[in-house]
Design a protein around this motif. Sequence first.
Motif, PDB file in Angstrom:
ATOM      1  N   UNK A 139       0.852  -1.076   0.009  1.00  0.00           N
ATOM      2  CA  UNK A 139       0.042   0.040  -0.027  1.00  0.00           C
ATOM      3  C   UNK A 139       0.727   1.347  -0.100  1.00  0.00           C
ATOM      4  N   UNK A 140       1.970   1.317   0.561  1.00  0.00           N
ATOM      5  CA  UNK A 140       2.753   2.330   0.834  1.00  0.00           C
ATOM      6  C   UNK A 140       3.538   2.510  -0.815  1.00  0.00           C
ATOM      7  N   UNK A 141       3.859   1.480  -1.061  1.00  0.00           N
ATOM      8  CA  UNK A 141       4.222   1.371  -2.657  1.00  0.00           C
ATOM      9  C   UNK A 141       3.087   2.087  -3.652  1.00  0.00           C
ATOM     10  N   UNK A 142       2.208   1.761  -3.504  1.00  0.00           N
ATOM     11  CA  UNK A 142       0.960   2.244  -4.293  1.00  0.00           C
ATOM     12  C   UNK A 142       1.005   3.774  -4.160  1.00  0.00           C
ATOM     13  N   UNK A 143       1.187   4.226  -3.100  1.00  0.00           N
ATOM     14  CA  UNK A 143       0.952   5.695  -2.708  1.00  0.00           C
ATOM     15  C   UNK A 143       2.415   6.427  -3.438  1.00  0.00           C
ATOM     16  N   UNK A 144       3.482   5.963  -3.249  1.00  0.00           N
ATOM     17  CA  UNK A 144       4.688   6.216  -3.917  1.00  0.00           C
ATOM     18  C   UNK A 144       4.466   6.260  -5.490  1.00  0.00           C
ATOM     19  N   UNK A 145       4.057   5.154  -5.959  1.00  0.00           N
ATOM     20  CA  UNK A 145       3.925   5.103  -7.440  1.00  0.00           C
ATOM     21  C   UNK A 145       2.814   6.063  -7.855  1.00  0.00           C
ATOM     22  N   UNK A 146       1.934   6.317  -7.202  1.00  0.00           N
ATOM     23  CA  UNK A 146       0.623   7.275  -7.471  1.00  0.00           C
ATOM     24  C   UNK A 146       1.420   8.544  -7.711  1.00  0.00           C
ATOM     25  N   UNK A 147       2.207   9.034  -7.113  1.00  0.00           N
ATOM     26  CA  UNK A 147       3.160  10.343  -7.219  1.00  0.00           C
ATOM     27  C   UNK A 147       4.359   9.902  -8.120  1.00  0.00           C
ATOM     28  N   UNK A 148       4.097   9.258  -9.198  1.00  0.00           N
ATOM     29  CA  UNK A 148       5.103   8.797  -9.874  1.00  0.00           C
ATOM     30  C   UNK A 148       5.729   9.828 -10.608  1.00  0.00           C
ATOM     31  N   UNK A 149       5.158  11.006 -11.043  1.00  0.00           N
ATOM     32  CA  UNK A 149       5.927  12.221 -11.459  1.00  0.00           C
ATOM     33  C   UNK A 149       6.756  12.756 -10.438  1.00  0.00           C
ATOM     34  N   UNK A 150       6.719  12.784  -9.253  1.00  0.00           N
ATOM     35  CA  UNK A 150       7.799  13.311  -8.413  1.00  0.00           C
ATOM     36  C   UNK A 150       8.801  12.229  -8.285  1.00  0.00           C
ATOM     37  N   UNK A 151       8.519  10.887  -8.490  1.00  0.00           N
ATOM     38  CA  UNK A 151       9.418  10.047  -8.383  1.00  0.00           C
ATOM     39  C   UNK A 151      10.350  10.305  -9.630  1.00  0.00           C
ATOM     40  N   UNK A 152       9.674  10.450 -10.620  1.00  0.00           N
ATOM     41  CA  UNK A 152      10.626  10.512 -11.935  1.00  0.00           C
ATOM     42  C   UNK A 152      11.486  11.851 -11.809  1.00  0.00           C
ATOM     43  N   UNK A 153      11.021  12.711 -11.026  1.00  0.00           N
ATOM     44  CA  UNK A 153      11.942  14.119 -10.698  1.00  0.00           C
ATOM     45  C   UNK A 153      12.829  13.657  -9.796  1.00  0.00           C
TER      46      UNK A 153
END
Length: 142
Positions: free
Chosen positions: A121-135
């Motif tokens: 579930x925490x991974x889903x939250x991180x992936x949901x903000x994948x634009x920030x992850x890309x940054x």
Amino acid sequence: MIWFKAGSKTILVIRLLMAVVFAFYGCVKLFGGQFYYGDWENLSKSTVDGTSLVWLFYGYSPFYGRVSGLFELVPAVMLLFRRTTFVGAGALFVVGLNITLMDFAFDYPFVKYMATLYTVLCGILVLHDRARLREVFADPVR
């Protein structure tokens, strides 16, 4: 990936659920309720089962127990605010992954599956903000 577009309500429920779960466990650790901080006399591997021995080991250092509680509580509070959700979710993903690995390594019963669910579930939250992850991983030259 359709579930990413499932709506902000789903993500909000996951955020709140993870905030409550990790805040609870963080507070329990901060107030000395999860690990065994008592007397170590007459304790040995032959008189204590493996699961309890792990809690005894982590409780050997009250400092460690309190700090691990902070590592759960602070990111859990971060999940309550949209601006800090990504950082909080990323931190809790790492914390959850550590807990999951520990639970499987020491063969905790049912709780290892709950830890896996929380990590996912925490991974889903991180992936949901994948634009920030890309940054975070973007090439700074571009």
